[in-house]
Structures are given as structure tokens and as C-alpha cells.
Design an enzyme around this catalytic site. Structure first.
Site, mmCIF file in Angstrom:
data_model
loop_
_atom_site.group_PDB
_atom_site.id
_atom_site.type_symbol
_atom_site.label_atom_id
_atom_site.label_comp_id
_atom_site.label_asym_id
_atom_site.label_seq_id
_atom_site.Cartn_x
_atom_site.Cartn_y
_atom_site.Cartn_z
ATOM 1 N N ASN A 38 0.976 -1.349 0.283
ATOM 2 C CA ASN A 38 -0.014 -0.142 0.021
ATOM 3 C C ASN A 38 0.845 1.288 -0.008
ATOM 4 O O ASN A 38 1.852 1.295 -0.916
ATOM 5 C CB ASN A 38 -1.083 -0.063 0.985
ATOM 6 C CG ASN A 38 -0.806 -0.191 2.603
ATOM 7 O OD1 ASN A 38 -0.105 -1.190 3.151
ATOM 8 N ND2 ASN A 38 -0.837 0.878 3.164
ATOM 9 N N ASP A 39 0.739 2.062 0.841
ATOM 10 C CA ASP A 39 1.245 3.489 0.818
ATOM 11 C C ASP A 39 2.794 3.788 0.449
ATOM 12 O O ASP A 39 3.470 2.728 0.633
ATOM 13 C CB ASP A 39 1.167 4.180 2.142
ATOM 14 C CG ASP A 39 -0.378 3.992 2.845
ATOM 15 O OD1 ASP A 39 -1.234 3.770 2.113
ATOM 16 O OD2 ASP A 39 -0.367 4.627 3.848
ATOM 17 N N GLN A 55 4.437 0.342 2.022
ATOM 18 C CA GLN A 55 4.046 -0.475 3.086
ATOM 19 C C GLN A 55 4.007 -1.937 2.525
ATOM 20 O O GLN A 55 3.376 -2.069 1.392
ATOM 21 C CB GLN A 55 2.602 0.036 3.481
ATOM 22 C CG GLN A 55 2.714 1.486 4.359
ATOM 23 C CD GLN A 55 3.146 1.197 5.860
ATOM 24 O OE1 GLN A 55 2.589 0.840 6.653
ATOM 25 N NE2 GLN A 55 4.570 1.278 6.063
ATOM 26 N N SER A 99 3.713 4.046 7.893
ATOM 27 C CA SER A 99 4.383 4.973 6.724
ATOM 28 C C SER A 99 5.258 6.093 7.419
ATOM 29 O O SER A 99 5.127 6.479 8.579
ATOM 30 C CB SER A 99 3.330 5.641 6.281
ATOM 31 O OG SER A 99 2.603 4.743 5.334
ATOM 32 N N ARG A 167 0.852 9.477 13.098
ATOM 33 C CA ARG A 167 1.499 8.693 12.265
ATOM 34 C C ARG A 167 1.832 9.536 10.893
ATOM 35 O O ARG A 167 1.609 10.657 10.860
ATOM 36 C CB ARG A 167 0.642 7.548 11.975
ATOM 37 C CG ARG A 167 -0.807 7.858 11.178
ATOM 38 C CD ARG A 167 -1.407 6.385 11.020
ATOM 39 N NE ARG A 167 -2.717 6.435 10.555
ATOM 40 C CZ ARG A 167 -3.961 6.614 11.427
ATOM 41 N NH1 ARG A 167 -3.486 6.641 12.690
ATOM 42 N NH2 ARG A 167 -5.008 6.735 10.741
ATOM 43 N N GLU A 223 -4.609 11.279 6.879
ATOM 44 C CA GLU A 223 -3.384 10.624 6.711
ATOM 45 C C GLU A 223 -2.282 11.167 5.855
ATOM 46 O O GLU A 223 -2.692 11.991 4.819
ATOM 47 C CB GLU A 223 -4.043 9.202 6.347
ATOM 48 C CG GLU A 223 -4.589 8.298 7.401
ATOM 49 C CD GLU A 223 -4.734 6.904 6.909
ATOM 50 O OE1 GLU A 223 -4.401 6.236 8.067
ATOM 51 O OE2 GLU A 223 -5.207 6.620 5.989
#
Length: 510
Positions: A38-39, A55, A99, A167, A223
Site C-alpha cells: 500500500n502507501d 507498506q 508509513s 502517524r 493521513e
């Protein structure tokens, strides 16, 4: 010294990656070495290479305890996978290496800053998640976690902040050599804020201020923040969770927002002026940017979304991919984005059709508004790895078309449509016939200004994705595709006569 957890991840990915053929991957979009992606994380330029971390859960094509995958590139299009960079192997990140970002240090090392996740039982017996900011330093291949981690614990969060949502640190260095760090946090009111920290050495950090905050207008938690200056403006990227729709600008669920404003470097003050979506399609999230050595601001995002990412087959050898890198600029107060110019070096076999009439026929439309018998196919206009630009004009500006469709990744049963409705200034992306068996998001619409029925679109197709750029980058729409790569026909369909100019290149990934 690498941990047993990291050594096992590296051994596993080395073995399993050999089983994935080049043909089973995207041609020029970064995908995970194995398993889940992911990210984008740590997007940076270091020691003559572009670095992309991400990620990563190598053991399954599903979200799991997060690691950091790692790849490098000379041109942001051809990627070489390196070994897993970070694993959840310390008490402060045992439940996930979340992340973060990266930067080069004066001593020549590369610094990674990430969110460590640790779950522990609290007073009431419930399991609670704590998120802290942690460092690792290395040489571009191997990294050692900092002995004094975490460098920002939950005690660094302001009184109104939530320890479970702290985060995604974004680091940058100022002209005076000091460092700044932007960290996403959730306020007690349920809305996000971006906390700014400062440091002289990138190791010891202190809270400076709330840099920006969500008043509830744009989702809940924010995020994956990014911040940079571009064309004389300050720019913040965030990926809000749980958004509500706002006309055709923002859609439900997890979205993406660009905030353009005035920035005072001397006081680290950002004053927002405008808010816009970055991508209006189905699959785009957690975008990060980089300043290239030649001065371009380039962005890459995760080409997926959380509301549909669980609907795939978990037995696949890999899942998740990044967008094509996009060059950014601000024009007339708006963010523009276009595929990185290096993509043009991959072009071959040009095919062009100019002033081509697509004849419309409204007499025999099916329930979807299609007339398959009137679909127009042009010689040489097909493919699943292409760069194609189309300009659409009405034949009669006094009686312009109501609907014009470009069908992509098509065969006798499957197709994904880009539908233009100039009288409403709307473009719709529709992939419900793309081959997916799941009831997930398959359609999305956005406002695009037409000029008397005229509009221009650039289409980038890779084996498993499509990216659309309208009006020279003023609007973008992105979607992944489940369609088998053998479906490569492209057709055109109109309800009234339309004139199109088409220029298509195949894209070689060699």
C-alpha cells in the site's frame, strides 16, 4: 545486524519473487516484490538513485503486520526490487512499521523516519494501539534502527491529540540546515490535524505548532501528509478518511486533497487558500512527492483504495501498485499534473488519425445507452500498454453531442468506458464491465470544463490500470483493471457526429 524477523522476510521474498514472471506484472508501474503493497514511503533521491519504499506484507496478498518494501530506479519507470528494508522487530514497532519518509544526512547516510505501532493492554483490560515516530539509518540497502527510538513518543502529542492516531511523518530540511517534520494526528473532536516538529540534527525533536487542521469539512482523520513549495505557493497533500461527497469535487470514503496556500518560511506558517481533489478516479491514495535533481516536483500515489482493496483474491502472488510518476505545477491557482516526461522515451510505433468522424446513431441504443453495432474501431488503435491523446470536437457546434464514449481494454464481453457529457460538463469513468465479480466501486464522475463540446484527454494504459489526464493535466482520474490483458481493443461511440484527433503510441518496457 539484521533481526531474525527481517532475515525471514528477505529469505521469503527472494524465493517467491522468482515465481512471478515479468509478464504477470505491470509494464512500468511499481508493484510489490511479492505479497501486499500500500502507501508509498520514503520517496527520495539518494546516492544517484530514486528510492521508493512502501507498506509491505510479503507473506500474503493482503494487509498484515507492516514491513517496508524497497525499490530503486534511474528514471522512476523501470524499477529494481531490493531486499525488505524494515520489519516489525522491536518492542516499539512490533505491530507494524507504518508509513513515513526519508532524507539524506550530512554524514552520507540515508535516514528513514516511520511510525512504529505497538499494542498493549491498558487499565480496563482492552488492547490499545500506540503510535510513535522512529528512525533508521543506512546506506541505501541496509538500515539499522536508532538506539534511542522512538524519537517522538506519545508524550509529544498536544493535549487535544489521540495517541492511537499519530502517524505518517514527513521530513524536510530547511535552507538553514535545520529539519521540520509533519505528523498526522487525530484531535479529540474526531478531526485531523497536522503537527509540526523541529530539529537541528533530525534526531532530537520538539513540538513547534499545529501546522494545519481539519474543521470537519474534509473527512475525519488526515493521513499521509506531504508538504512542499511549488510555483511560489505552499502545498499540503493529505489523504482524508471517511469523506462525505461535495458535488463532483470530493467523493465518499477515503479520498485525496490538495491544499494550496501562502507559506512563510521564516515563521513556518501556512495559510490555506484553496482545496481541491488531486485525483477524481477510483484508485488513488497516500500520494508522496519528491524534488528531482533537475528541479521538478514529481508525485506518486498508491493506485488503490481502502473501500475496494479487500475484494481481490488473496492467493494472488502480489497485490497493489503505484501510479505513474506525475510532474506537478500550479496554474491559475490550481494543481496540474502530467505523466513524467521520461515516459515519452518509451514510446514507439506511432499511429495517428486526424479529423476522423465518428458517426452518431441514437436509433438503436440498449439499456446502457450503447449501440454495439455502431462502435467505431480505428486501424492501429488498440493495446494495453499505450500512451494515447484524443481531442474531441462536435461536428456541429450548434448541435453538439450528448454523449461520447471511449471503450478501453475491450473484447466481445469486457470493456471499461470513459464517457463524455459536454452539456453537463461531466466525464464518467465506468469499469463495471471490466471483469470484476465484486460489488465494489466501479463508477466515478467528475466535472471537466468543455469548450463548445471540445475536450482533450491523454490516456495511459498499463496491463492492469488506466490513468486519464484531461485538459493538459487540470484533472486526473485513475483506476485499476481486472480485465485479462488479451482484451486490448479500443472503440469509439457517439450519439451525434463527433470529430476526433487521435495520436497513439505503444509503450515499451524494455
Amino acid at each position: 545486524m539484521s533481526s531474525q524477523t527481517l532475515r525471514e522476510a528477505r529469505k521469503y521474498e527472494e524465493a517467491l519473487a522468482k515465481l512471478i514472471s515479468k509478464e504477470d506484472r505491470p509494464g512500468f508501474h511499481l508493484s510489490p516484490r511479492v505479497g501486499w503493497m500500500n502507501d508509498p514511503n520514503g520517496f527520495s533521491y539518494y546516492n544517484g538513485k530514486y528510492h521508493m519504499f512502501y507498506q509491505y506484507y510479503p507473506y500474503e496478498a493482503a494487509w498484515g503486520p507492516m514491513h517496508w518494501g524497497h525499490a530503486v530506479s534511474d528514471d522512476l519507470l523501470h524499477w529494481e526490487h531490493l531486499t525488505c528494508a524494515l520489519a516489525p522487530d522491536e518492542f516499539y514497532d512490533k505491530d507494524g512499521v507504518f508509513s513515513g519518509s526519508a532524507i539524506g544526512l550530512p554524514d552520507g547516510r540515508q535516514l528513514l523516519i516511520y511510525t512504529g505501532v505497538m499494542k498493549r493492554t491498558v487499565e480496563n483490560g482492552h488492547l490499545k494501539e500506540f503510535q510513535t515516530q522512529c528512525l533508521a539509518m543506512g546506506d541505501g540497502e541496509d538500515y539499522e534502527k536508532y538506539a534511542n527510538n522512538p524519537v517522538l513518543g506519545t508524550d509529544a502529542i498536544p493535549a487535544n491529540g489521540n495517541v492511537e492516531h499519530f502517524r505518517d511523518p514527513k521530513i524536510w530540511q530547511k535552507k538553514d540546515g535545520s529539519y521540520r517534520l509533519l505528523v498526522a494526528n487525530l484531535k479529540d473532536d474526531g478531526f485531523g490535524q497536522l503537527l509540526l516538529f523541529k530539529s537541528k540534527n533530525a534526531l532530537n525533536w520538539e513540538f513547534e505548532k499545529v501546522f494545519a487542521e481539519n474543521d470537519g469539512s474534509y473527512g475525519l482523520m488526515w493521513e499521509c501528509p506531504d508538504f512542499f513549495e511549488l510555483d511560489g505557493q505552499g502545498v499540503i497533500f493529505v489523504s482524508p478518511q471517511d469523506m462525505l461527497p461535495e458535488g463532483f469535487e470530493f467523493h465518499n470514503g477515503n479520498g485525496n486533497v490538495c491544499i494550496i496556500g501562502d507559506y512563510d518560511d521564516a515563521t513556518d506558517t501556512f495559510v490555506p487558500k484553496t482545496f481541491q481533489a488531486v485525483d477524481y478516479g477510483i484508485d488513488f491514495y497516500a500520494h508522496q512527492s519528491i524534488l528531482t535533481p533537475d528541479g521538478r516536483r514529481v508525485m506518486i500515489g498508491w493506485m488503490q483504495n481502502w473501500d475496494t482493496s479487500g475484494a481481490h483474491d488473496r492467493n494472488l502472488p502480489w497485490f497493489g501498485q503505484m501510479t505513474v510518476p506525475r510532474e506537478l505545477e500550479i496554474k491559475n491557482g490550481r494543481l496540474y499534473q502530467n505523466p513524467i516526461r521520461e515516459l515519452e522515451s518509451m514510446r514507439k510505433d506511432k499511429v495517428e488519425h486526424l479529423n476522423t468522424v465518428i458517426k452518431g446513431d441514437e436509433s438503436v441504443l440498449d439499456t446502457e445507452g450503447h449501440n454495439p453495432s455502431s462502435r467505431v474501431y480505428l486501424d492501429g488503435i488498440e493495446g494495453r500498454q499505450i500512451d494515447m491523446t484524443i481531442t474531441i470536437h462536435p461536428e456541429n457546434v450548434e448541435d453538439i453531442y450528448d454523449k461520447f464514449t471511449i471503450g478501453l481494454a475491450s473484447d466481445s464481453k469486457k470493456h471499461t468506458d470513459v464517457i463524455f457529457r459536454p452539456k453537463e460538463n461531466i466525464v464518467k469513468l465506468d469499469r463495471k464491465f471490466s471483469g470484476s465479480r465484486r460489488s465494489i466501486v466501479h463508477q466515478r464522475r467528475t466535472k471537466v470544463p468543455f469548450n463548445n463540446g471540445e475536450v482533450k484527454v491523454r490516456i495511459i494504459l498499463d496491463r492492469f490500470s488506466m490513468e486519464l489526464f484531461f485538459e493538459d493535466g487540470a484533472y486526473a482520474m485513475t483506476a485499476t483493471l481486472d480485465t485479462d490483458v488479451s482484451a486490448k481493443e479500443i472503440y469509439f461511440e457517439a450519439n451525434k457526429n463527433v470529430i476526433i484527433d487521435v495520436t497513439k503510441y505503444d509503450l515499451s518496457d524494455n
